[in-house]
Enzyme design. Sequence first.
Site, short mmCIF file in Angstrom:
data_model
loop_
_atom_site.label_atom_id
_atom_site.label_comp_id
_atom_site.label_asym_id
_atom_site.label_seq_id
_atom_site.Cartn_x
_atom_site.Cartn_y
_atom_site.Cartn_z
N ASP A 1 -5.32 -6.77 -36.73
CA ASP A 1 -5.40 -7.93 -37.61
C ASP A 1 -4.34 -7.86 -38.72
O ASP A 1 -4.00 -6.78 -39.21
CB ASP A 1 -6.80 -7.97 -38.23
CG ASP A 1 -7.02 -9.16 -39.13
OD1 ASP A 1 -6.98 -10.29 -38.63
OD2 ASP A 1 -7.22 -8.96 -40.34
N GLU B 1 -1.71 -9.53 -34.29
CA GLU B 1 -1.80 -10.85 -34.90
C GLU B 1 -0.71 -10.89 -35.96
O GLU B 1 -0.89 -10.43 -37.08
CB GLU B 1 -3.17 -11.08 -35.53
CG GLU B 1 -3.34 -12.51 -36.04
CD GLU B 1 -4.04 -12.62 -37.37
OE1 GLU B 1 -4.43 -13.73 -37.74
OE2 GLU B 1 -4.20 -11.59 -38.07
#
Length: 695
Positions: free
Chosen positions: A368, A421
């Site tokens: 993330d 990401e």
Amino acid sequence: MRVYDPHAEAVAFEDGTKLPRRPGSDFFEGPLPAGLSAPYRLRRTSQDGAAHTAHDPYAFGPALPDYDLHLFGEGRHYHAQRFLGAHPLEHEGVPGVRFAVWAPNAERVSVVGDFNRWDGRCHPMRVRGGSGVWELFIPGLPDGSLYKFELRNRDSGAVLVKTDPYGRRYQLRPDSAAVVEPPADYAWNDREWMAARREDQWQSIPISIYEVHLGSWQRAGDGSFLDYRTLAHRLVDHVLATGFTHIELLPITEHPFDGSWGYQTTGYFAPTTRFGAPDDFRYFVDHCHRHGIGVILDWVPAHFPRDDWALANFDGTPLYEHADPRRGEHRDWGTLIFNFGRNEVRNFLTASALYWLEEFHIDGLRVDAVASMLYLDYSRDEGDWVPNIHGGNENLEAIDFLQELNRITHGEQPGTMIMAEESTSWPQVTRPTWLGGLGFTMKWNMGWMHDTLTYMGEDPIHRRYHHDQLTFGMLYAFTENFVLPFSHDEVVHGKRSLLWRMPGDEWQRFANLRLLYAYQFTYPGKKLLFMGCEFGQGNEWNAEAALDWYVLDYPLHQGVLRLVGDLNALYREVPALHRHDFDEHGFAWIDCHDTEQSAISYLRRDGGHDGEATPPAATVLNFTPVPRHDYRLGVPAPGYWRERLNTDSTHYGGTNLGNGGGVWAEAVPWMGHPWSVVLTLPPLAGVVLSPEAGP
């Protein structure tokens, strides 16, 4: 012989020899009985008269190997969880629990728990030289004991009580103690899956990911969470029915705040207790694997929350975070940023990643907020960031960490996937580290996602003026190994659901949504769809309640679900749609210039696998509500082109305008191809065709 016990009325050796209390203190001391050798046992009588006999923790020698400490200090201990934390084991012939914690700026560290009244005076730990690691073996301690560490900072004298950073299980929030977890002995049944995983060529296989938040996918009748085992069966049944190949879980690493969706992690080595015990999560993964479904975990090494009982200011100093707030604080999220330049912190994070891949058989990690790690000035005002040693805004320590993370995980767990990401144009995110890349397996294509949703949000009458938003992405489509994500971030915080982001009346919204999915599943790249999108949920995602499953009582939602199932089947069954997702030779425009009719068409090609190529697939997409009759399309081969999928089928809730199952190619050169077919393009719909022997 001296014993300190503030809760004892009397202390004696097991043979009855008493240790007198030193006047005015809680020390008991006296000469050792003749012939006594370690490990010996002491009988302690508490002030209420209860007696307890156990080995003396301080009769045992150090339990941590020097080699582990050496590797940890050098930043090369990629399995640090094997010696730090709480580990039930036998030491010097006696069963117990070995505790170890890294706290280099503490002058005193104690184990506190439900076994010593949470009193830091009872079990002070010993420090192991200059390593900053403290350890203590407590004999006879049972599995399931609750514990924390009490630390006193050497400079300020502040006393802190912290949960174990390496805990493998924690209490249910809001409680935060770690739990002594026995060594895993789960009987896995996924040997075939794990063997195949090591051999998989993920670049050329179909990967279609169903993104799930376990706390809000489904819930019990009373609104409470379902457990891992129940979720395993329900999710697997649903995923098999819809054809996804993988489940991606929003973080199930332990976290205190439900509203963070798991992205503010405090337990990097423990599945959250909200849904059950660690073995229950192992069962979840095992059940998925036994049914041919991979499991990917969202993992958050970019930042961590400020909770005062967790990692923040761990030993009274910024230990896991960077000391300079210009590098150690994330202003937007109110969280702290890891100090990626510190060996022990890198060990902590790398060990966490490997732990999930090894211990829980996780097939991949989605990392993330990578952009926030790469840039020192990420979301910061002028003057609120510190340049690197070269004067730039690149976080050199984070770059080095990510390269090391990918190098180690891919080396030790071949076949696993580490996805980024990453929302910027940082180059070579998915290129090998030996070429200067970051080494990720895949990267989310945020640019394609943003352009596509922006385009789809336009009224069809205006789409001709935004045609470049459909075609621009192909300029960089093969610069990285991309995943095409319609994720949780796109259906929350006022963005509305995908269905309600589509323009028009009810029929047009559903037609646009079906068209959007056809575009996603035929465009180069692996696929990702957030839960609820597969049946066209109308409401925004609400993490505090289950999905609106009741909408499946309505035909249009049933049609979307059937379409997603058929798109997944088509994606798996047609090699041209998945074998070359990352190779420019697997894609060719047929026509990308039809702006007036807001239509695009392209070929997906299989360049051959094991020396044998399979037929191509042609996709034609009509982004207007106007049917296009006698639409001539150039194709590369003669013969019969079967209509493999038409999103306007009544099966999906459309008008059933199409091509009667297929068309014959004519020897009419068109669009640079020697043959062509004449089609009827349904409104707001996509059609997929491929050549075959005949009807």
